[in-house]
Each structure stands twice: as structure tokens, then as C-alpha cells.
Design an enzyme around this catalytic site. Structure first.
Site, mmCIF file in Angstrom:
data_model
loop_
_atom_site.group_PDB
_atom_site.id
_atom_site.type_symbol
_atom_site.label_atom_id
_atom_site.label_comp_id
_atom_site.label_asym_id
_atom_site.label_seq_id
_atom_site.Cartn_x
_atom_site.Cartn_y
_atom_site.Cartn_z
ATOM 1 N N SER A 152 -30.360 70.566 16.629
ATOM 2 C CA SER A 152 -31.542 71.047 15.907
ATOM 3 C C SER A 152 -32.819 70.503 16.563
ATOM 4 O O SER A 152 -33.791 71.234 16.744
ATOM 5 C CB SER A 152 -31.459 70.600 14.446
ATOM 6 O OG SER A 152 -32.673 70.851 13.807
ATOM 7 N N TRP A 155 -33.358 72.246 19.809
ATOM 8 C CA TRP A 155 -33.805 73.625 19.558
ATOM 9 C C TRP A 155 -35.341 73.684 19.497
ATOM 10 O O TRP A 155 -35.951 74.673 19.898
ATOM 11 C CB TRP A 155 -33.212 74.113 18.223
ATOM 12 C CG TRP A 155 -33.590 75.534 17.895
ATOM 13 C CD1 TRP A 155 -32.955 76.670 18.297
ATOM 14 C CD2 TRP A 155 -34.688 75.966 17.088
ATOM 15 N NE1 TRP A 155 -33.588 77.782 17.803
ATOM 16 C CE2 TRP A 155 -34.651 77.372 17.056
ATOM 17 C CE3 TRP A 155 -35.698 75.313 16.385
ATOM 18 C CZ2 TRP A 155 -35.585 78.138 16.352
ATOM 19 C CZ3 TRP A 155 -36.621 76.074 15.698
ATOM 20 C CH2 TRP A 155 -36.560 77.461 15.685
ATOM 21 N N HIS A 156 -35.951 72.581 19.041
ATOM 22 C CA HIS A 156 -37.415 72.572 18.902
ATOM 23 C C HIS A 156 -38.130 72.364 20.226
ATOM 24 O O HIS A 156 -39.322 72.625 20.338
ATOM 25 C CB HIS A 156 -37.852 71.484 17.904
ATOM 26 C CG HIS A 156 -37.574 71.861 16.488
ATOM 27 N ND1 HIS A 156 -36.410 71.534 15.852
ATOM 28 C CD2 HIS A 156 -38.303 72.555 15.590
ATOM 29 C CE1 HIS A 156 -36.428 72.011 14.614
ATOM 30 N NE2 HIS A 156 -37.573 72.631 14.426
ATOM 31 N N GLY A 157 -37.437 71.855 21.221
ATOM 32 C CA GLY A 157 -38.100 71.698 22.509
ATOM 33 C C GLY A 157 -37.379 70.726 23.413
ATOM 34 O O GLY A 157 -36.616 69.873 22.954
ATOM 35 N N PHE A 312 -42.265 76.680 20.437
ATOM 36 C CA PHE A 312 -40.806 76.562 20.556
ATOM 37 C C PHE A 312 -40.170 77.866 21.008
ATOM 38 O O PHE A 312 -40.621 78.921 20.653
ATOM 39 C CB PHE A 312 -40.208 76.127 19.219
ATOM 40 C CG PHE A 312 -40.766 74.821 18.732
ATOM 41 C CD1 PHE A 312 -40.793 73.711 19.573
ATOM 42 C CD2 PHE A 312 -41.299 74.705 17.466
ATOM 43 C CE1 PHE A 312 -41.314 72.519 19.136
ATOM 44 C CE2 PHE A 312 -41.819 73.514 17.014
ATOM 45 C CZ PHE A 312 -41.833 72.428 17.857
#
Lengths: 312, 314
Positions: A152, A155-157, A312
Site C-alpha cells: 500500500s 502504491w503511493h510512490g 501517484f
């Protein structure tokens, strides 16, 4: 996620206009605009200034910066979600709730059931459950928890700060999972009551503080920045009076956040905070309330900030 | 659906009315004087008799019978006119800060007439001087200018339909036209819309970007001096240069000043000193302090005109 897809696939049948749905959609759209334009954009101005010049501020001011970022990110994500859900509702689609008053959660497990529900659900359905979920040996549980939270974060960066943010949340979550306490708060806090009891208030405050610490990693430029930010917070300067050059902006935004929190608290049992607010009152009172929100949109418009998820 | 639309319309009307009331009662926008195009000269003037408040100003502005803001005394001779853009118009400050007012207190026996209007360029200022000749016939015209005013005068350097410009190839003065008259009428009537227009510049930004680009071009030191030179040659044949004095804003381009001298214009360059020109905190115009500083430097010029050295003639 699956349910959402199934809903859309089944919704090809002719939809008819419904007054109540359309009004409900507009109301949610308005609340989303308020969250984004008034809460997120104003908070962002302060958070950006403090995070970008963190070495110049005391620990107490950095706490303020982190608090404002906490509301920036919530106003941003949930505001856009409300706008999207509200517009969909105008067209007759009913999308699932995406944020369910997460800052009133009593533990981290509850927080993650209430924060960015569509993303969490996707991770649960397509990653956590296929990996075995919370079944199996302790080792498996620990592994799966770290995988889902770190993914997770990733996934944001592609930045270590997001990985640490994810790992930190995994650390927060694990004790609850291992003690099988991760589902004890599945209801709404202080349901049917005006105020939480002392225990609930303590739990909410503790969860909020843990989340706030994690958000520092999420917002910081790099691990070193986050670390020095935290070091300053936990120094003697924490006990000094916060100092910020744009005092008026900070005071006004704080007042707006307090009002926002009150409304969110009152509407915490609903799909969005103002869903049922004043519905039993006469029309002129409701309209006055909407009018006040519209005026605040223009009056308190902060400097327009790019939606955080654009990066993102 | 009908119920929804009617309720929404009613709500929108109430919202609009409330917004209008708030903007007006809290004076969130400035009152902007309405303009008209004088048909013969093509000059944009203000509709006479208007008055209003500029935002944050304590004193009202008034448009005089000549369609201009500011001091308008024509009772004595010599009579000096002050022509320029928003700096001379000075709508944002009390009239006691205007060039005409400040000089009037210093030269009690002479008259001063202000003809400033936002956006006036060099050629338009000269056209205003011609127009003033027909109505009040001043002894001298003091024209306040910045570098950009010259380029903005020449049509080949950029077209500004709302200002008087010159086509140097055809030696033709092009009259100004009222830009977006309908939009102006709407914005003049609704303070709320005007407030929103200024606060949320959806399309004003494009305009400003255009102007910024034009300003940047105008400020470039390597401007086309031959075009400017052609402009001055054109002016020397059309206007009475003996009556015109160019007052250059601080930091004006030396080459332009040199060219004006070569073309027969009298000129002075205002100079900055101390802590600059005390620009207003609300915009980039001179504050009252800036006007006083400018006046101090203009006084010797006027003195040299009205009290010429022995043997010299006016």
C-alpha cells in the site's frame, strides 16, 4: 470493489430521475467541495510552509504542521471522493462510501476499515486474502500484514518514506491482529450518543496521534527529513508556544477545522457528514446552512493546491 | 425533474442575491468608473458625474464634467495638464495625493488639470493633449510615461483595440473601441460577478499572461529602436512639441529618452532614491509617498518654465 463492478454491470437498465437522489447528490458534492477547497487547501498552505522550512520551527509548531497535514490529506482524499460520489448520485448511480469518519476510529484496525475504503478493499480482496489473510501460523499473519501495508505504501510512490509509512502502519496493526482485537470496533463510536465517553475519547486521541506520526513520513521529502522532524517534535521545544508567521491563516483554518470536526462528528453514522443534517428542520434553515457552506467556499478559498493523488 | 430545477433555480437566485448583498455591504470590490468612447477622437473617457470608492480607500473618487478623474482647475494661466496612465489617474489614493493637487499647493497662481486614465499609451496621451487643446487649451502638457507605453502605441508591435494606436506604415491613428461592452455592462451592474471575476481569474489570467508577455517584450532592452524612431518622427509632424514635456518614470530606457530629445521633445527622468518609490501595498502603483517624491522632482521643472532664466523665453 467486486460489488462496485457488479453494480455497474447491472446498472445498464434504464435509470429514472429521482428528486431525493439528485438533492442528496448535490448535498454530497457541496460537502466534498467544502472539504477540498476550505479544509484541504487552507491546511495545505500552512502544512507546506512548516514542512518546507521545518528546521526553522519549534517542536510545537511542527506538531501543528503535522496536524494541518493530517486534515489536508483527509480533506483532499475524502473531498474528491464525496464530489465523485455526489455527481454519480446526480446521474442515478450509487457508489460506495469511501471515507467513514476515519479520524474518529478507536484503533488502527478500525481506521483502516474507514480510510480510503475502495483501495483498502481492493488490497484485501486481491492481495491479502489470496495470500492467506489472517489464517495460518503467526509467521504467515505477520508476513501478510507487512506485505499488504508495505505494498500500500509502495502504491503511493517510489519513495522510502511511503514504505516506512506502510511499515509503521503494519506495526500499529500487528498487535491488534495477533491479540485478535482487530475487529472489536466494528460499530460506530458512541452510537446514538452526543459525546464519546472518556475511554472512547482516549482511544480516538491515541489512534489520531499514531496516524499523525505516520503521516509525517508520508509527507516528508525523505527519511532524514521525517526523522529530524520527529526529533524536533520530541525535544524541549515541544513545550514552547507555537510560532507561525501567518497567524491569521492558522487561526482561521483552526476554527474551520473545529467546525468541520463538529459536523463530521454529528454525521459520523451517515454516508457523509451532512447527509441527514437538518433534514427534519424546515427548508429555510437547511438552505441557510447550504448558503453558509457556499459563502465559505468563496470566502475561505485557500491557494489552490494540486490534488495529492495527482502525484501517484 | 421540474421540481428539482425550480428549487435549484430558486436557491441559485437566493445565493446570488445574498452574495451581491455581502459584496456590496462589505465593499469587497472597488467601484470602477464606466467608460465611453468619445466618437470624434476615439478616446476612451469616463462617463461624467460618476463617483465611487476604490477598495481600501477612505475617500470617494469623482468623474468631472470633462470625463476625467482628479484635479480640473482651468481658471488661471499658465495652465498645466497632466496626462498619463493609472499612475496619474491615481484612483487608489485620495485626491490630495494627486500630482495636480500637490503642485497646486506649491504654485497658487497657476492652474493644473489632470487627464489620467488607466492604460493610456504614448500616442494616446498625445491624442489626449490634442483633445485638451480643443477644450481647455493648456499652456503645457506634462505626459508621464514608462518604457512600455511606446511599444504599446505602435500597432505592428501588438494590437490593443481598446487603446488608441498608430499604424506607422499608413501614418494612421486608429481609434479605440470598447472591448467586451456586454461583459463590462454585466460586471459594472453586479458587484458579485465582478468580485468573482477578480477573485477567480478563469480567463482574466489569460489576459494578464498576454499583458505580461507584452510588458516583458516592451521591457526588453533590445526593442526595435527604428520603430520607436519612426514613431517620434510621426509625432513631430502631428503634434505641437513645444507644448509637450515628457516625464519618464524612474529607470526608463536611456535610448528612448535620447530618441525623444533628438526628435525635439522636452523631457525629464524621475529618479528613485531612499527606499524606492513607496509603491502601494495593494498594487504596483505609487503610494501617496511616491506621488510626493515625483512632485518634488517636477517642481523645479515647472519653476524653470514659469520663472525662466533672464533672456530665455517660454
Amino acid at each position: 470493489m467486486k460489488e462496485q463492478l457488479i453494480y455497474f454491470l447491472n446498472s445498464t437498465k434504464k435509470r429514472t430521475f429521482e428528486y431525493n437522489k439528485a438533492v442528496d447528490g448535490l448535498r454530497q458534492l457541496l460537502w466534498g467541495l467544502f472539504k477540498k477547497i476550505v479544509i484541504a487547501d487552507n491546511s495545505a498552505q500552512i502544512a507546506n510552509e512548516i514542512f518546507n522550512n521545518s528546521t526553522e520551527y519549534s517542536g510545537s509548531t511542527l506538531v501543528l504542521g503535522a496536524v494541518f497535514f493530517t486534515f489536508q490529506i483527509y480533506g483532499d482524499f475524502s473531498g474528491y471522493s464525496d464530489m465523485a460520489i455526489g455527481i454519480s448520485r446526480l446521474f442515478g448511480f450509487k457508489l460506495k462510501q469511501n471515507f467513514a469518519a476515519p479520524y474518529f476510529s478507536r484503533d488502527i484496525a478500525e481506521f483502516w476499515r474507514r480510510w480510503h475504503i475502495s483501495l483498502s478493499t481492493w488490497f484485501r480482496d486481491y492481495l491479502y486474502i489470496p495470500l492467506g489473510g489472517s489464517r495460518g501460523k503467526t509467521y504467515m499473519k505477520v508476513r501478510n500484514t507487512f506485505i499488504i501495508f508495505i505494498t500500500s505504501g509502495f502504491w503511493h510512490g517510489a519513495n522510502w518514506t511511503f514504505i516506512v509509512w506502510g511499515a509503521l502502519n503494519a506495526l500499529y496493526f500487528l498487535p491488534l491482529l495477533l491479540q485478535k482485537k482487530n475487529k472489536i470496533h466494528s460499530d460506530v463510536v458512541a452510537q446514538g450518543k452526543l459525546l464519546p465517553n472518556l475511554k472512547e475519547f482516549y482511544q480516538i486521541s491515541k489512534t489520531f496521534s499514531l496516524t499523525l506520526i505516520a503521516w509525517i513520513f508520508f509527507r516528508a521529502d525523505n527519511i532524514g527529513h521525517a526523522w529530524s522532524f520527529l526529533k524536533t517534535i520530541f525535544s524541549k521545544s515541544l513545550f514552547t508556544f507555537p510560532h507561525f508567521s501567518e497567524k491569521d491563516l492558522a487561526v482561521n483554518t483552526s476554527i474551520l477545522i473545529i467546525i468541520f470536526l463538529i459536523v463530521e462528528w454529528l454525521g459520523r453514522e451517515n454516508q457523509y457528514a451532512i447527509e441527514k443534517l437538518g433534514l427534519n428542520k424546515n427548508r429555510s434553515i437547511r438552505w441557510l446552512f447550504y448558503l453558509m457552506i457556499i459563502i465559505s467556499l468563496f470566502w475561505f478559498t485557500g491557494q489552490e493546491q494540486q490534488f495529492i493523488y495527482f502525484q501517484f | 425533474m421540474i421540481k428539482f430545477i425550480s428549487q435549484l433555480t430558486l436557491f441559485a437566485i437566493i445565493t446570488f442575491g445574498t452574495g451581491e448583498l455581502i459584496v456590496r455591504s462589505l465593499k469587497l470590490t472597488s467601484d470602477i468608473p464606466q467608460r465611453l468612447v468619445e466618437p470624434e477622437t476615439g478616446l476612451q473617457l469616463y462617463k461624467p458625474g460618476q463617483s465611487g470608492y476604490f477598495r481600501n480607500a477612505k475617500e470617494k473618487w469623482h468623474v468631472n464634467d470633462y470625463g476625467m478623474l482628479g484635479v480640473a482647475d482651468t481658471s488661471k494661466k499658465p495652465l498645466f495638464s497632466f496626462i498619463g496612465d493609472s499612475y496619474i489617474e491615481n484612483i487608489m489614493n485620495p485626491i490630495s495625493c494627486n500630482q495636480g493637487f500637490l503642485l497646486q499647493s506649491h504654485f497658487e497662481n497657476y492652474s493644473f488639470f489632470e487627464a489620467g486614465r488607466s492604460g493610456v499609451n504614448f500616442i494616446e496621451a498625445l491624442e489626449i493633449s490634442n483633445y485638451l487643446e480643443t477644450i481647455i487649451s493648456p499652456t503645457y502638457h506634462l505626459i508621464y510615461l514608462g518604457d512600455g507605453d511606446f511599444k504599446e502605441s505602435i500597432i505592428s508591435q501588438g494590437r490593443y483595440t481598446d487603446r488608441v494606436q498608430v499604424d506607422l506604415d499608413q501614418k494612421l491613428i486608429l481609434k479605440a473601441k470598447m472591448k467586451s461592452p456586454l461583459a463590462k455592462r454585466i460586471l459594472y451592474s453586479s458587484k458579485l460577478l465582478y468580485y468573482l471575476y477578480l477573485r477567480f481569474p478563469l480567463f482574466i489570467d489569460k489576459q494578464n499572461k498576454g499583458e505580461t508577455i507584452n510588458e516583458n517584450i516592451a521591457k526588453k532592452p533590445n526593442f526595435d529602436i527604428s520603430e520607436i524612431s519612426k514613431l517620434f518622427n510621426f509625432c513631430s509632424s502631428r503634434y505641437n512639441l513645444n507644448k509637450i514635456i515628457l516625464v519618464f518614470h524612474p529607470n526608463a530606457n536611456d535610448k528612448i529618452i535620447e530618441q525623444t530629445t533628438l526628435s525635439g521633445f522636452k523631457n525629464i527622468l524621475l529618479r528613485e532614491h531612499n527606499n524606492g518609490w513607496g509603491l502601494s501595498k495593494y498594487d504596483g502603483h505609487w503610494s501617496c509617498y511616491g506621488h510626493k517624491e515625483a512632485t518634488k522632482q517636477v517642481i523645479p521643472l515647472i519653476e524653470s518654465i514659469v520663472k525662466p532664466p533672464t533672456g530665455a523665453h517660454l
